[in-house]
Design a protein around this motif. Sequence first.
Motif, short mmCIF file in Angstrom:
data_model
loop_
_atom_site.label_atom_id
_atom_site.label_comp_id
_atom_site.label_asym_id
_atom_site.label_seq_id
_atom_site.Cartn_x
_atom_site.Cartn_y
_atom_site.Cartn_z
N LYS A 159 0.84 -1.20 0.00
CA LYS A 159 0.00 0.00 0.00
C LYS A 159 0.87 1.25 0.00
N LYS A 160 1.91 1.27 0.82
CA LYS A 160 2.81 2.42 0.88
C LYS A 160 3.58 2.57 -0.43
N ALA A 161 3.98 1.44 -1.03
CA ALA A 161 4.69 1.49 -2.31
C ALA A 161 3.79 2.07 -3.40
N LEU A 162 2.52 1.65 -3.42
CA LEU A 162 1.57 2.20 -4.40
C LEU A 162 1.36 3.69 -4.17
N GLU A 163 1.30 4.08 -2.92
CA GLU A 163 1.12 5.49 -2.59
C GLU A 163 2.31 6.32 -3.08
N LEU A 164 3.53 5.76 -2.92
CA LEU A 164 4.73 6.43 -3.41
C LEU A 164 4.68 6.59 -4.92
N GLN A 165 4.28 5.54 -5.63
CA GLN A 165 4.15 5.62 -7.09
C GLN A 165 3.13 6.68 -7.48
N TYR A 166 2.04 6.71 -6.76
CA TYR A 166 0.94 7.64 -7.04
C TYR A 166 1.37 9.09 -6.88
N GLN A 167 2.33 9.33 -5.98
CA GLN A 167 2.79 10.68 -5.69
C GLN A 167 3.99 11.09 -6.54
N SER A 168 4.56 10.16 -7.28
CA SER A 168 5.78 10.43 -8.05
C SER A 168 5.46 11.08 -9.38
N ASP A 169 6.52 11.54 -10.06
CA ASP A 169 6.35 12.22 -11.35
C ASP A 169 6.66 11.30 -12.53
N ILE A 170 7.73 10.51 -12.40
CA ILE A 170 8.13 9.55 -13.42
C ILE A 170 8.36 8.21 -12.74
N LEU A 171 7.81 7.14 -13.31
CA LEU A 171 8.00 5.80 -12.78
C LEU A 171 9.00 5.06 -13.66
N CYS A 172 9.97 4.42 -13.02
CA CYS A 172 11.06 3.78 -13.75
C CYS A 172 10.88 2.27 -13.80
N VAL A 173 11.20 1.70 -14.96
CA VAL A 173 11.13 0.25 -15.17
C VAL A 173 12.51 -0.25 -15.56
N LEU A 174 12.93 -1.36 -14.98
CA LEU A 174 14.17 -2.03 -15.36
C LEU A 174 13.84 -3.45 -15.79
N ALA A 175 14.40 -3.88 -16.92
CA ALA A 175 14.19 -5.25 -17.39
C ALA A 175 15.30 -5.57 -18.39
N TRP A 176 15.20 -6.71 -19.05
CA TRP A 176 16.22 -7.10 -20.02
C TRP A 176 15.55 -7.84 -21.18
N ASN A 177 16.25 -7.88 -22.29
CA ASN A 177 15.74 -8.54 -23.50
C ASN A 177 16.92 -9.12 -24.26
N THR A 178 17.02 -10.44 -24.27
CA THR A 178 18.10 -11.13 -24.95
C THR A 178 17.51 -12.19 -25.88
N LYS A 179 18.36 -12.78 -26.69
CA LYS A 179 17.89 -13.85 -27.59
C LYS A 179 17.38 -15.04 -26.80
N LYS A 180 17.97 -15.25 -25.63
CA LYS A 180 17.57 -16.38 -24.79
C LYS A 180 16.37 -16.05 -23.92
N GLU A 181 16.32 -14.83 -23.42
CA GLU A 181 15.21 -14.40 -22.57
C GLU A 181 14.55 -13.18 -23.19
N ARG A 182 13.58 -13.44 -24.03
CA ARG A 182 12.91 -12.36 -24.75
C ARG A 182 11.67 -11.86 -24.00
N ASP A 183 11.43 -10.57 -24.18
CA ASP A 183 10.18 -9.96 -23.71
C ASP A 183 9.94 -10.13 -22.21
N VAL A 184 11.02 -10.01 -21.42
CA VAL A 184 10.86 -10.03 -19.96
C VAL A 184 10.05 -8.80 -19.55
N MET A 185 8.98 -9.03 -18.82
CA MET A 185 8.11 -7.93 -18.40
C MET A 185 7.73 -8.12 -16.94
N LYS A 186 8.25 -7.29 -16.09
CA LYS A 186 7.99 -7.43 -14.66
C LYS A 186 6.58 -6.97 -14.32
#
Length: 465
Positions: free
Chosen positions: A343-370
Amino acid sequence: MPQRVAQRLKMKNILVISWHFAPRNTIGAIRFTKMVKYLARTGEYHFWVICSSLNEEDIRDELLQRDMDGVSRYVTILPVPLNRIRLIETFKNHTGKRLVSPQESNDANRATLSAVNSIVSAKEKSITGKVKSFFGKSLIALNDLYIFVCDDLSFARKGIKLSQKLPMDKMDTMLTTWGPTGSLLLGLKYKKLNKSLKWIVDYRDPCTTSGRFLKWYLSYVAYKADKNAAYITGAGRTHIGSGKYMEKFHMIRNGFDKEDISGLSNCEHHNKLWITYTGTIYDGKDNMKPLFKILHELELEKQISKEHISVIYAGTDYHIMQKQAKECGMESILVNKGKLSRKKALELQYQSDILCVLAWNTKKERDVMKGKFIEYFMMQKPVFSIISGTAVGSAVKKITQRARLGCTLEEAGGMKDYAEAKQWILSRYQEFMKNGHLECHSDGEFLNKYSSAMMAQRFKKLIDA
């Protein structure tokens, strides 16, 4: 009482085996909790949920608890008690962290394992270096075995005893979600008890991402489960268990639930641009350095002032982000919120300006989406994604462009992606300095396809097939 209600209304009995489930405060509990919530609301099913029990020190997710309170008439939760004998928890290295199961805390051992892995990967050719490497590998192997015996085997052994509390002769479908492996092991045992039981085997994560010294066995268990499954589901293309029996596979992405943000406060006023990342950072795969490099370059060019920017982190991997920021000379803009309730994490996201995503995309592991990426959809905030790896055209980038969410910097995109991302960050900074907030005009109709309710409907089709 729940069993009599189910029989009277002629509802289908559905057995769910999920180690993580409401009210456990982990990302792994969300997928099946939301699925159960929305399908229970239809009144067509009664769910019997087998999950791990919570300890006194475990954080409860009040939002997931609220979900279950709302459908308690149609859900019976049977927790499996796990009283671990802590064989090696007193082990300490220079990080001061103890080695424990990722299932237990999901965070307490990361710094320790990171330090041990650095010993293992050290390329010292001296006798001392080889001894250190051998010791590190032995310790990790022992920890893997310890987790498997004390968690997975115990979960399966104790879970089978709950069969006497279940209407097994009237059970229609069984759903299990990996991980950990204990869910699959228990599913195999229940399948033996009722060979006609329709089994949907779900992989919310790749089944060999942990326990590297037991990968061969994890693959074998996944193979056995996939062989006995009526359907195989996964949260992404790399979430396919053993990789066999792909004719049974159906991709069902995680979903977001707008009910989670009802009543959240957005009254936090700040005079800095908040760029926020919440959740796990996978060392060696997730890379936030491009953002810090862009901010450092813009500051040197005197186009921005770091006094007006904060990069905020909530989670248990702050040491990784701190290291990446320090390498770019931007450590001073970091704000560490530590581990928060969801709940607190969602509240922090709700109050932020830009939300950041980190992931990876390789030939072996394609389309990783957290799952966090999809969770961001309901916030109506610009999203900045950094995708490491050698493959271009990630699912994150395609969805971001289609939904007009923000900007995606793919490492494989080279200087073209980097330059576009740098200009996007500068534009957002200038917009914030001018207006005090950022606008996001995303395609809500498109994003609603990724709601938890839609995810549940995809499972429903398989259950009713």
